[in-house]
Motif scaffolding. Structure first.
Motif, mmCIF file in Angstrom:
data_model
loop_
_atom_site.group_PDB
_atom_site.id
_atom_site.type_symbol
_atom_site.label_atom_id
_atom_site.label_comp_id
_atom_site.label_asym_id
_atom_site.label_seq_id
_atom_site.Cartn_x
_atom_site.Cartn_y
_atom_site.Cartn_z
ATOM 1 N N LYS A 10 7.303 -1.890 4.177
ATOM 2 C CA LYS A 10 7.304 -1.696 2.117
ATOM 3 C C LYS A 10 9.181 -2.359 1.584
ATOM 4 O O LYS A 10 8.635 -3.285 0.378
ATOM 5 C CB LYS A 10 7.616 -0.309 1.935
ATOM 6 N N HIS A 59 1.109 -1.432 0.359
ATOM 7 C CA HIS A 59 -0.060 0.066 -0.199
ATOM 8 C C HIS A 59 1.109 1.196 -0.080
ATOM 9 O O HIS A 59 2.178 1.156 0.470
ATOM 10 C CB HIS A 59 -1.271 -0.001 1.248
ATOM 11 N N PRO A 60 0.303 2.389 -0.504
ATOM 12 C CA PRO A 60 1.492 3.729 -0.791
ATOM 13 C C PRO A 60 1.797 3.825 0.588
ATOM 14 O O PRO A 60 2.726 4.460 0.824
ATOM 15 C CB PRO A 60 0.519 4.793 -2.031
ATOM 16 N N TYR A 61 0.645 3.931 1.459
ATOM 17 C CA TYR A 61 1.092 4.783 2.890
ATOM 18 C C TYR A 61 0.971 3.548 3.882
ATOM 19 O O TYR A 61 1.491 3.817 5.385
ATOM 20 C CB TYR A 61 -0.660 5.314 3.401
#
Length: 109
Positions: free
Chosen positions: A43, A35-37
């Motif tokens: 990550k 997820h980007p956040y």
């Protein structure tokens, strides 16, 4: 007949939702990504996670989940994974009552 009913039945029903264009599904799926956040440590470890999950999902999902214990006895996670000769075919009235009660027990005096 009432005038409102006549007026309502005189016009065709028009739906309020209108879909634009033809339904088209993508030809390929997107590659898995975090997820980007997501937090930075997730990550960074996402590639390792996907490789582990892909390797654990590689064996057939319908294969029985059984494990060998030290005594050489094979244990099955669910009874239907075991051979049918090992299934118990008779159910006692007490078991039927327990199943029908949802597992709740009643104190009998």
């Amino acid at each position: 007949m009432l005038p409102t009913l006549v007026r309502r039945s005189a016009t065709a029903r028009k739906p309020l939702i209108h879909f634009i264009g033809k339904r088209q599904w993508p030809a390929h799926t997107d590659a898995p990504h975090p997820h980007p956040y997501a937090p930075a440590e997730i990550k960074q470890a996402f590639g390792e996670f996907t490789s582990k999950s892909a390797s654990s999902a590689a064996p057939s999902q319908s294969a029985p989940s059984s494990s060998k214990s030290g005594s050489g006895v094979q244990a099955y996670e669910e009874f239907w994974y075991a051979p049918e000769r090992l299934w118990r075919h008779t159910i006692d009235e007490v078991e039927i009552d327990a199943i029908l009660s949802g597992g709740a027990t009643a104190a009998k005096s």
